[in-house]
Design a protein around this motif. Structure first.
Motif, PDB file in Angstrom:
ATOM      1  N   SER A 142       0.845  -1.185   0.000  1.00 27.66           N
ATOM      2  CA  SER A 142       0.000   0.000   0.000  1.00 27.66           C
ATOM      3  C   SER A 142       0.884   1.240   0.000  1.00 27.66           C
ATOM      4  O   SER A 142       2.094   1.151   0.178  1.00 27.66           O
ATOM      5  CB  SER A 142      -0.920   0.009   1.219  1.00 27.66           C
ATOM      6  N   LEU A 143       0.267   2.388  -0.217  1.00 23.12           N
ATOM      7  CA  LEU A 143       1.015   3.646  -0.238  1.00 23.12           C
ATOM      8  C   LEU A 143       1.164   4.194   1.174  1.00 23.12           C
ATOM      9  O   LEU A 143       0.193   4.237   1.934  1.00 23.12           O
ATOM     10  CB  LEU A 143       0.296   4.664  -1.127  1.00 23.12           C
ATOM     11  N   ASN A 144       2.380   4.590   1.507  1.00 22.92           N
ATOM     12  CA  ASN A 144       2.687   5.218   2.786  1.00 22.92           C
ATOM     13  C   ASN A 144       3.481   6.486   2.538  1.00 22.92           C
ATOM     14  O   ASN A 144       4.207   6.597   1.552  1.00 22.92           O
ATOM     15  CB  ASN A 144       3.524   4.295   3.670  1.00 22.92           C
ATOM     16  N   VAL A 145       3.377   7.422   3.465  1.00 27.25           N
ATOM     17  CA  VAL A 145       4.148   8.657   3.399  1.00 27.25           C
ATOM     18  C   VAL A 145       5.564   8.329   3.861  1.00 27.25           C
ATOM     19  O   VAL A 145       5.761   7.765   4.938  1.00 27.25           O
ATOM     20  CB  VAL A 145       3.506   9.746   4.289  1.00 27.25           C
ATOM     21  N   SER A 146       6.564   8.669   3.038  1.00 27.94           N
ATOM     22  CA  SER A 146       7.940   8.278   3.335  1.00 27.94           C
ATOM     23  C   SER A 146       8.793   9.399   3.923  1.00 27.94           C
ATOM     24  O   SER A 146       9.946   9.172   4.260  1.00 27.94           O
ATOM     25  CB  SER A 146       8.618   7.733   2.069  1.00 27.94           C
ATOM     26  N   LYS A 147       8.243  10.601   4.041  1.00 29.96           N
ATOM     27  CA  LYS A 147       8.938  11.737   4.661  1.00 29.96           C
ATOM     28  C   LYS A 147       7.912  12.578   5.401  1.00 29.96           C
ATOM     29  O   LYS A 147       6.736  12.575   5.059  1.00 29.96           O
ATOM     30  CB  LYS A 147       9.572  12.638   3.602  1.00 29.96           C
ATOM     31  N   ASP A 148       8.357  13.308   6.396  1.00 31.92           N
ATOM     32  CA  ASP A 148       7.473  14.279   7.033  1.00 31.92           C
ATOM     33  C   ASP A 148       7.134  15.358   6.013  1.00 31.92           C
ATOM     34  O   ASP A 148       8.031  15.877   5.339  1.00 31.92           O
ATOM     35  CB  ASP A 148       8.145  14.921   8.250  1.00 31.92           C
ATOM     36  N   VAL A 149       5.849  15.678   5.865  1.00 35.22           N
ATOM     37  CA  VAL A 149       5.434  16.689   4.900  1.00 35.22           C
ATOM     38  C   VAL A 149       4.532  17.715   5.579  1.00 35.22           C
ATOM     39  O   VAL A 149       3.915  17.444   6.598  1.00 35.22           O
ATOM     40  CB  VAL A 149       4.691  16.060   3.691  1.00 35.22           C
ATOM     41  N   LYS A 150       4.476  18.885   4.991  1.00 38.09           N
ATOM     42  CA  LYS A 150       3.649  19.981   5.489  1.00 38.09           C
ATOM     43  C   LYS A 150       2.410  20.122   4.617  1.00 38.09           C
ATOM     44  O   LYS A 150       2.398  19.715   3.456  1.00 38.09           O
ATOM     45  CB  LYS A 150       4.433  21.305   5.451  1.00 38.09           C
ATOM     46  N   ILE A 154       7.055  11.132  -5.897  1.00 35.20           N
ATOM     47  CA  ILE A 154       7.713   9.850  -5.631  1.00 35.20           C
ATOM     48  C   ILE A 154       8.643   9.962  -4.425  1.00 35.20           C
ATOM     49  O   ILE A 154       8.904   8.980  -3.743  1.00 35.20           O
ATOM     50  CB  ILE A 154       8.512   9.397  -6.878  1.00 35.20           C
ATOM     51  N   ASN A 155       9.119  11.159  -4.143  1.00 34.34           N
ATOM     52  CA  ASN A 155      10.048  11.357  -3.031  1.00 34.34           C
ATOM     53  C   ASN A 155       9.384  11.297  -1.667  1.00 34.34           C
ATOM     54  O   ASN A 155      10.059  11.089  -0.663  1.00 34.34           O
ATOM     55  CB  ASN A 155      10.766  12.694  -3.175  1.00 34.34           C
ATOM     56  N   ASN A 156       8.070  11.507  -1.587  1.00 34.72           N
ATOM     57  CA  ASN A 156       7.425  11.501  -0.275  1.00 34.72           C
ATOM     58  C   ASN A 156       6.295  10.477  -0.122  1.00 34.72           C
ATOM     59  O   ASN A 156       5.683  10.400   0.934  1.00 34.72           O
ATOM     60  CB  ASN A 156       6.943  12.909   0.113  1.00 34.72           C
ATOM     61  N   VAL A 157       6.022   9.686  -1.155  1.00 36.11           N
ATOM     62  CA  VAL A 157       5.035   8.606  -1.060  1.00 36.11           C
ATOM     63  C   VAL A 157       5.633   7.360  -1.688  1.00 36.11           C
ATOM     64  O   VAL A 157       6.145   7.408  -2.798  1.00 36.11           O
ATOM     65  CB  VAL A 157       3.712   8.989  -1.778  1.00 36.11           C
ATOM     66  N   ARG A 158       5.569   6.239  -0.963  1.00 36.57           N
ATOM     67  CA  ARG A 158       6.162   4.980  -1.437  1.00 36.57           C
ATOM     68  C   ARG A 158       5.173   3.828  -1.269  1.00 36.57           C
ATOM     69  O   ARG A 158       4.294   3.872  -0.427  1.00 36.57           O
ATOM     70  CB  ARG A 158       7.402   4.634  -0.620  1.00 36.57           C
ATOM     71  N   SER A 159       5.392   2.781  -2.054  1.00 37.16           N
ATOM     72  CA  SER A 159       4.631   1.552  -1.940  1.00 37.16           C
ATOM     73  C   SER A 159       5.395   0.613  -1.010  1.00 37.16           C
ATOM     74  O   SER A 159       6.521   0.230  -1.301  1.00 37.16           O
ATOM     75  CB  SER A 159       4.471   0.914  -3.319  1.00 37.16           C
ATOM     76  N   GLY A 214       1.371  14.716  -7.897  1.00 40.31           N
ATOM     77  CA  GLY A 214       1.038  16.058  -8.359  1.00 40.31           C
ATOM     78  C   GLY A 214      -0.030  16.734  -7.515  1.00 40.31           C
ATOM     79  O   GLY A 214      -0.176  17.951  -7.559  1.00 40.31           O
ATOM     80  N   MET A 215      -0.799  15.954  -6.759  1.00 32.93           N
ATOM     81  CA  MET A 215      -1.777  16.556  -5.840  1.00 32.93           C
ATOM     82  C   MET A 215      -1.017  17.177  -4.671  1.00 32.93           C
ATOM     83  O   MET A 215       0.197  17.038  -4.560  1.00 32.93           O
ATOM     84  CB  MET A 215      -2.761  15.491  -5.331  1.00 32.93           C
ATOM     85  N   ARG A 216      -1.728  17.836  -3.802  1.00 31.78           N
ATOM     86  CA  ARG A 216      -1.106  18.470  -2.633  1.00 31.78           C
ATOM     87  C   ARG A 216      -1.672  17.879  -1.344  1.00 31.78           C
ATOM     88  O   ARG A 216      -2.813  17.456  -1.297  1.00 31.78           O
ATOM     89  CB  ARG A 216      -1.337  19.961  -2.665  1.00 31.78           C
ATOM     90  N   ASP A 232      -0.530  18.457   7.619  1.00 33.07           N
ATOM     91  CA  ASP A 232       0.803  17.980   7.961  1.00 33.07           C
ATOM     92  C   ASP A 232       0.716  16.480   8.230  1.00 33.07           C
ATOM     93  O   ASP A 232      -0.211  16.016   8.909  1.00 33.07           O
ATOM     94  CB  ASP A 232       1.325  18.678   9.219  1.00 33.07           C
ATOM     95  N   VAL A 233       1.662  15.723   7.672  1.00 34.33           N
ATOM     96  CA  VAL A 233       1.645  14.266   7.825  1.00 34.33           C
ATOM     97  C   VAL A 233       3.041  13.803   8.201  1.00 34.33           C
ATOM     98  O   VAL A 233       4.031  14.258   7.626  1.00 34.33           O
ATOM     99  CB  VAL A 233       1.211  13.576   6.507  1.00 34.33           C
ATOM    100  N   SER A 234       3.112  12.906   9.164  1.00 38.26           N
ATOM    101  CA  SER A 234       4.419  12.399   9.579  1.00 38.26           C
ATOM    102  C   SER A 234       4.789  11.144   8.795  1.00 38.26           C
ATOM    103  O   SER A 234       3.927  10.437   8.271  1.00 38.26           O
ATOM    104  CB  SER A 234       4.420  12.099  11.082  1.00 38.26           C
ATOM    105  N   MET A 235       6.074  10.893   8.725  1.00 38.03           N
ATOM    106  CA  MET A 235       6.616   9.744   8.012  1.00 38.03           C
ATOM    107  C   MET A 235       6.006   8.450   8.566  1.00 38.03           C
ATOM    108  O   MET A 235       5.807   8.309   9.768  1.00 38.03           O
ATOM    109  CB  MET A 235       8.130   9.700   8.186  1.00 38.03           C
TER     110      MET A 235
END
Length: 87
Positions: free
Chosen positions: A31-39, A46-51, A68-70, A74-77
Motif C-alpha cells: 500500500s502507499l505510505n508517506v515516506s517523509k514528514d510533509v507539510k 515519488i520522493n514523499n510517497v512509497r509503496s 502532483g496533488m497536494r 501535515d503528515v508524519s513519516m
C-alpha cells in the motif's frame, strides 16, 4: 435450456467479498505510505510517497493519480496514505 441451467449451476455465484485466507494475507500486500514528514500544501511526489508493506493504506495502483496533488494537512513519516490526505 437444461444444458444452460446446468452450466449456470456449475459456475456458481460470484462473490466480491474477501475470503478468510485473503483477509489474513492482506497484511502482506502493498500500500502507499508517506515516506517523509510533509507539510500542508506540499506536492505529492515519488520522493514523499512509497509503496510498502503492510497493506493498510491506499492501493499502489492509485500512485499515478495522486502524484502532483497536494497534501491537505501535515503528515508524519510512516503514515498510511489515504485520499483524505490529498486534494
Amino acid at each position: 435450456v437444461n444444458a444452460v441451467r446446468d452450466a449456470e449451476r456449475a459456475i456458481g455465484k460470484i462473490s466480491y467479498e474477501l475470503s478468510q485466507k485473503q483477509k489474513s494475507g492482506k497484511q502482506f500486500s502493498r500500500s502507499l505510505n508517506v515516506s517523509k514528514d510533509v507539510k500542508k500544501g506540499d506536492k505529492i511526489s515519488i520522493n514523499n510517497v512509497r509503496s510498502v508493506r503492510p497493506g493498510y493504506g491506499l492501493h499502489p495502483k492509485y500512485l499515478d493519480e495522486v502524484i502532483g496533488m497536494r497534501f491537505t494537512q501535515d503528515v508524519s513519516m510512516g503514515t498510511a496514505f489515504s485520499l483524505d490526505l490529498a486534494k
